[in-house]
Motif scaffolding. Structure first.
Motif, PDB file in Angstrom:
ATOM      1  N   THR A 240      -5.634   3.289  12.743  1.00 59.29           N
ATOM      2  CA  THR A 240      -5.841   4.895  11.937  1.00 59.29           C
ATOM      3  C   THR A 240      -4.407   4.518  11.602  1.00 59.29           C
ATOM      4  O   THR A 240      -3.649   4.736  10.443  1.00 59.29           O
ATOM      5  N   LEU A 241      -3.365   4.419  13.110  1.00 60.23           N
ATOM      6  CA  LEU A 241      -1.820   4.261  12.126  1.00 60.23           C
ATOM      7  C   LEU A 241      -2.079   3.012  11.566  1.00 60.23           C
ATOM      8  O   LEU A 241      -0.640   3.365  10.301  1.00 60.23           O
ATOM      9  N   LEU A 242      -1.949   1.898  11.660  1.00 63.71           N
ATOM     10  CA  LEU A 242      -1.771   1.125  10.832  1.00 63.71           C
ATOM     11  C   LEU A 242      -2.022   1.039   9.414  1.00 63.71           C
ATOM     12  O   LEU A 242      -1.816   0.448   8.727  1.00 63.71           O
ATOM     13  N   GLY A 243      -3.599   1.776   9.503  1.00 60.34           N
ATOM     14  CA  GLY A 243      -4.374   1.880   8.247  1.00 60.34           C
ATOM     15  C   GLY A 243      -3.201   2.512   7.079  1.00 60.34           C
ATOM     16  O   GLY A 243      -3.221   2.064   5.915  1.00 60.34           O
ATOM     17  N   ASN A 244      -2.801   3.679   7.620  1.00 63.47           N
ATOM     18  CA  ASN A 244      -1.807   5.035   7.252  1.00 63.47           C
ATOM     19  C   ASN A 244      -0.441   4.638   7.038  1.00 63.47           C
ATOM     20  O   ASN A 244      -0.141   4.692   5.865  1.00 63.47           O
ATOM     21  N   LEU A 245       0.212   4.341   8.138  1.00 56.32           N
ATOM     22  CA  LEU A 245       1.287   3.683   7.447  1.00 56.32           C
ATOM     23  C   LEU A 245       1.593   2.648   6.513  1.00 56.32           C
ATOM     24  O   LEU A 245       2.171   2.072   5.449  1.00 56.32           O
ATOM     25  N   LEU A 246       0.179   1.735   6.485  1.00 56.26           N
ATOM     26  CA  LEU A 246       0.202   0.447   5.536  1.00 56.26           C
ATOM     27  C   LEU A 246       0.634   1.378   3.751  1.00 56.26           C
ATOM     28  O   LEU A 246       0.502   0.711   2.574  1.00 56.26           O
ATOM     29  N   ILE A 247      -0.839   2.388   3.854  1.00 56.04           N
ATOM     30  CA  ILE A 247      -0.567   3.036   2.495  1.00 56.04           C
ATOM     31  C   ILE A 247       0.840   3.870   2.292  1.00 56.04           C
ATOM     32  O   ILE A 247       1.468   3.670   1.053  1.00 56.04           O
ATOM     33  N   ILE A 248       1.409   4.337   3.533  1.00 63.20           N
ATOM     34  CA  ILE A 248       2.342   4.883   3.179  1.00 63.20           C
ATOM     35  C   ILE A 248       3.593   4.095   2.721  1.00 63.20           C
ATOM     36  O   ILE A 248       4.877   3.988   1.867  1.00 63.20           O
ATOM     37  N   ILE A 249       3.466   2.583   3.476  1.00 68.00           N
ATOM     38  CA  ILE A 249       5.061   2.032   2.860  1.00 68.00           C
ATOM     39  C   ILE A 249       4.612   1.029   1.790  1.00 68.00           C
ATOM     40  O   ILE A 249       5.056   0.851   1.096  1.00 68.00           O
ATOM     41  N   THR A 250       2.959   1.190   1.607  1.00 71.06           N
ATOM     42  CA  THR A 250       2.911   0.105   0.034  1.00 71.06           C
ATOM     43  C   THR A 250       3.314   1.218  -1.216  1.00 71.06           C
ATOM     44  O   THR A 250       3.675   0.860  -2.256  1.00 71.06           O
ATOM     45  N   ILE A 251       2.642   2.872  -1.415  1.00 65.88           N
ATOM     46  CA  ILE A 251       3.050   3.650  -1.959  1.00 65.88           C
ATOM     47  C   ILE A 251       4.430   3.480  -2.213  1.00 65.88           C
ATOM     48  O   ILE A 251       4.937   4.008  -3.253  1.00 65.88           O
ATOM     49  N   LYS A 252       4.817   3.525  -1.250  1.00 65.62           N
ATOM     50  CA  LYS A 252       6.966   3.848  -0.736  1.00 65.62           C
ATOM     51  C   LYS A 252       7.288   2.882  -1.823  1.00 65.62           C
ATOM     52  O   LYS A 252       8.594   2.564  -2.638  1.00 65.62           O
ATOM     53  N   THR A 253       7.194   1.582  -2.124  1.00 64.36           N
ATOM     54  CA  THR A 253       8.064   0.405  -2.284  1.00 64.36           C
ATOM     55  C   THR A 253       7.357   0.240  -3.429  1.00 64.36           C
ATOM     56  O   THR A 253       7.646  -1.104  -3.907  1.00 64.36           O
ATOM     57  N   SER A 254       6.159  -0.186  -3.613  1.00 64.75           N
ATOM     58  CA  SER A 254       5.557  -0.495  -4.982  1.00 64.75           C
ATOM     59  C   SER A 254       5.955   0.284  -6.227  1.00 64.75           C
ATOM     60  O   SER A 254       6.354   2.101  -6.144  1.00 64.75           O
ATOM     61  N   GLN A 255       6.817   0.115  -7.391  1.00 57.21           N
ATOM     62  CA  GLN A 255       6.684   0.816  -8.696  1.00 57.21           C
ATOM     63  C   GLN A 255       5.974   0.946  -9.425  1.00 57.21           C
ATOM     64  O   GLN A 255       5.601   1.425 -10.727  1.00 57.21           O
ATOM     65  N   THR A 256       4.548   0.683  -9.475  1.00 56.57           N
ATOM     66  CA  THR A 256       3.260   0.671  -9.978  1.00 56.57           C
ATOM     67  C   THR A 256       2.482   2.035  -9.516  1.00 56.57           C
ATOM     68  O   THR A 256       1.905   2.572 -10.094  1.00 56.57           O
ATOM     69  N   LEU A 257       2.271   2.542  -8.388  1.00 55.32           N
ATOM     70  CA  LEU A 257       2.053   3.228  -7.743  1.00 55.32           C
ATOM     71  C   LEU A 257       3.121   4.313  -7.740  1.00 55.32           C
ATOM     72  O   LEU A 257       3.577   5.253  -6.584  1.00 55.32           O
ATOM     73  N   GLN A 258       3.331   4.859  -8.902  1.00 60.16           N
ATOM     74  CA  GLN A 258       4.140   6.468  -9.057  1.00 60.16           C
ATOM     75  C   GLN A 258       3.254   7.163  -9.420  1.00 60.16           C
ATOM     76  O   GLN A 258       4.666   8.749  -9.906  1.00 60.16           O
ATOM     77  N   SER A 259       2.557   7.457 -10.123  1.00 61.66           N
ATOM     78  CA  SER A 259       1.542   8.014 -10.400  1.00 61.66           C
ATOM     79  C   SER A 259       1.416   9.798  -9.211  1.00 61.66           C
ATOM     80  O   SER A 259       1.537   9.501  -7.940  1.00 61.66           O
ATOM     81  N   PRO A 260       1.397  10.392  -9.426  1.00 60.36           N
ATOM     82  CA  PRO A 260       0.858  12.119  -9.279  1.00 60.36           C
ATOM     83  C   PRO A 260      -0.122  11.622  -7.491  1.00 60.36           C
ATOM     84  O   PRO A 260       0.478  12.587  -6.401  1.00 60.36           O
ATOM     85  N   MET A 261      -1.440  11.163  -8.170  1.00 62.93           N
ATOM     86  CA  MET A 261      -2.577  10.986  -7.023  1.00 62.93           C
ATOM     87  C   MET A 261      -1.965   9.598  -6.208  1.00 62.93           C
ATOM     88  O   MET A 261      -2.195  10.458  -5.192  1.00 62.93           O
ATOM     89  N   TYR A 262      -0.998   8.961  -6.716  1.00 64.66           N
ATOM     90  CA  TYR A 262      -0.731   8.318  -4.835  1.00 64.66           C
ATOM     91  C   TYR A 262       0.797   9.382  -4.335  1.00 64.66           C
ATOM     92  O   TYR A 262       1.180   8.504  -3.447  1.00 64.66           O
ATOM     93  N   PHE A 263       1.698   9.829  -5.467  1.00 60.75           N
ATOM     94  CA  PHE A 263       1.896  10.214  -4.521  1.00 60.75           C
ATOM     95  C   PHE A 263       1.367  11.875  -3.557  1.00 60.75           C
ATOM     96  O   PHE A 263       1.886  11.501  -2.663  1.00 60.75           O
ATOM     97  N   PHE A 264       0.445  11.988  -3.539  1.00 60.84           N
ATOM     98  CA  PHE A 264      -0.102  12.944  -3.049  1.00 60.84           C
ATOM     99  C   PHE A 264      -0.634  12.327  -1.932  1.00 60.84           C
ATOM    100  O   PHE A 264      -0.983  12.288  -0.818  1.00 60.84           O
ATOM    101  N   LEU A 265      -1.318  10.465  -2.471  1.00 61.74           N
ATOM    102  CA  LEU A 265      -1.589  10.633  -1.375  1.00 61.74           C
ATOM    103  C   LEU A 265      -1.216   9.748  -0.639  1.00 61.74           C
ATOM    104  O   LEU A 265      -1.558  10.116   0.611  1.00 61.74           O
ATOM    105  N   PHE A 266      -0.102   9.712  -1.068  1.00 64.79           N
ATOM    106  CA  PHE A 266       1.242   9.641   0.422  1.00 64.79           C
ATOM    107  C   PHE A 266       1.502  10.637   1.100  1.00 64.79           C
ATOM    108  O   PHE A 266       1.360  10.193   2.713  1.00 64.79           O
ATOM    109  N   TYR A 267       1.340  11.755   0.939  1.00 66.97           N
ATOM    110  CA  TYR A 267       1.036  13.464   1.866  1.00 66.97           C
ATOM    111  C   TYR A 267       0.152  12.478   2.492  1.00 66.97           C
ATOM    112  O   TYR A 267      -0.385  13.753   3.398  1.00 66.97           O
ATOM    113  N   LEU A 268      -1.217  12.857   2.455  1.00 70.45           N
ATOM    114  CA  LEU A 268      -2.258  12.777   3.283  1.00 70.45           C
ATOM    115  C   LEU A 268      -2.557  11.725   3.942  1.00 70.45           C
ATOM    116  O   LEU A 268      -2.807  12.187   5.169  1.00 70.45           O
ATOM    117  N   SER A 269      -2.348  10.821   3.736  1.00 62.41           N
ATOM    118  CA  SER A 269      -1.556   9.259   4.699  1.00 62.41           C
ATOM    119  C   SER A 269      -0.869   9.773   6.254  1.00 62.41           C
ATOM    120  O   SER A 269      -1.328   9.444   7.408  1.00 62.41           O
TER     121      SER A 269
END
Length: 310
Positions: free
Chosen positions: A36-65
């Protein structure tokens, strides 16, 4: 509000009291929590560092993780410790903190899932106005409302828990502190408290589930007017969301929308939404999402290049 209880600590029976099975529980929960920690932290780090994941869907996915990580952390570490310990006691104050945190982050996940459904509805049914409706400011306000709503819900749970008088029995037949098992230990009539519990947690779970499923029915119905490629992409996203909704809300509704009775299966069913869903969410959202997988590969490539240079 009743605060002067003779009970200062509780005993958590956990999933089992058998020494052999407690070791199995320890290993299982440890790897569940680690995943759980590895999977969700990976998503959090990926969304925060990626320039392609800037849409609202990924903004909300960040908070879901983030909510999944915190929700699991409010329960799993205690289970891991208790599985190795012979003394499974938890202080009254610790128990109340666990009630608050588990309900806070669990409710936050519910509200984020509703917001994600709204986001998908706007993206699919009103694509030309999507960026106008789901602006950065609107997304921030929606998340803030979710946090405030979760806090109000959790404070209500604490109010109900503190209103219960505990004057003798202190053995909780569960693996974490929650209102349902605590009701069995109260030395007074709990009919009103249970009614309030059902109208609070039960209503939130049931109404949220109905709203979510109704919204996805509307979304799926609207896909008839889209191109084959658009239908495929939208359908893939919606199916992953629906899987998460069913896995999370099914057990929640079973636990929180019935009278103050407990069944032997309750603890195993609770495992689904307290430990199973936070682990499965990263898998569902990454395996079914090409953009997230691509961003993760780029993140991994950058790390490998930086390691080689150093």
């Amino acid at each position: 509000m009743q605060l002067n209880n003779s009970v200062t600590e509780f005993i958590l029976l956990g999933l089992t009291q058998d020494p052999f099975w407690k070791k199995i529980v320890f290993v299982s929960i440890f790897f569940f929590y680690l995943g759980t920690l590895l999977g969700n932290l990976l998503i959090i780090i990926t969304i925060k560092t990626s320039q392609t994941l800037q849409s609202p869907m990924y903004f909300f996915l960040f908070y879901l993780s983030l909510s999944d990580t915190c929700f699991s952390t409010s329960i799993a570490p205690r289970m891991i410790v208790d599985a190795l310990s012979k003394n499974d006691t938890i202080f009254f104050s610790e128990c109340m903190i666990q009630v608050f945190t588990s309900h806070f982050f669990g409710c936050l996940e519910i509200f984020i899932l509703i917001i994600m459904a709204v986001d998908r509805y706007v993206a699919i049914c009103k694509p030309l106005h999507y960026m106008t409706i789901m602006s950065h400011r609107v997304c921030g306000v929606l998340v803030a409302v979710a946090w405030v709503g979760s806090c109000v819900h959790s404070l209500a749970q604490i109010f109900l828990a503190l209103s219960l008088p505990f004057c003798g029995p202190n053995v909780i037949d569960h693996y974490f502190c929650d209102l349902q098992p605590l009701l069995k230990l109260a030395c007074s009539d709990t009919y009103v408290v249970n009614l309030l519990l059902v109208s609070n947690s039960g209503a939130i779970c049931t109404l949220s589930f109905v709203i979510l499923m109704f919204s996805y029915v509307i979304i799926l119905h609207s896909l008839r007017n889209h191109s084959a490629e658009g239908r495929k992409k939208a359908l893939s996203t919606c199916i992953s969301h629906i899987i998460v909704v069913i896995l999370f809300f099914g057990p929640c509704i079973f636990i929180y929308t019935r009278p103050a009775t407990t069944f032997p299966m309750d603890k195993m069913i609770a495992v689904f939404y307290t430990l199973g869903t936070p682990l499965l969410n990263p898998l569902i959202y990454t395996l079914r999402n090409a953009e997230v997988k691509s961003a993760m590969r780029k993140l991994w490539s950058k790390k490998l290049i930086s390691d080689v240079k150093t």
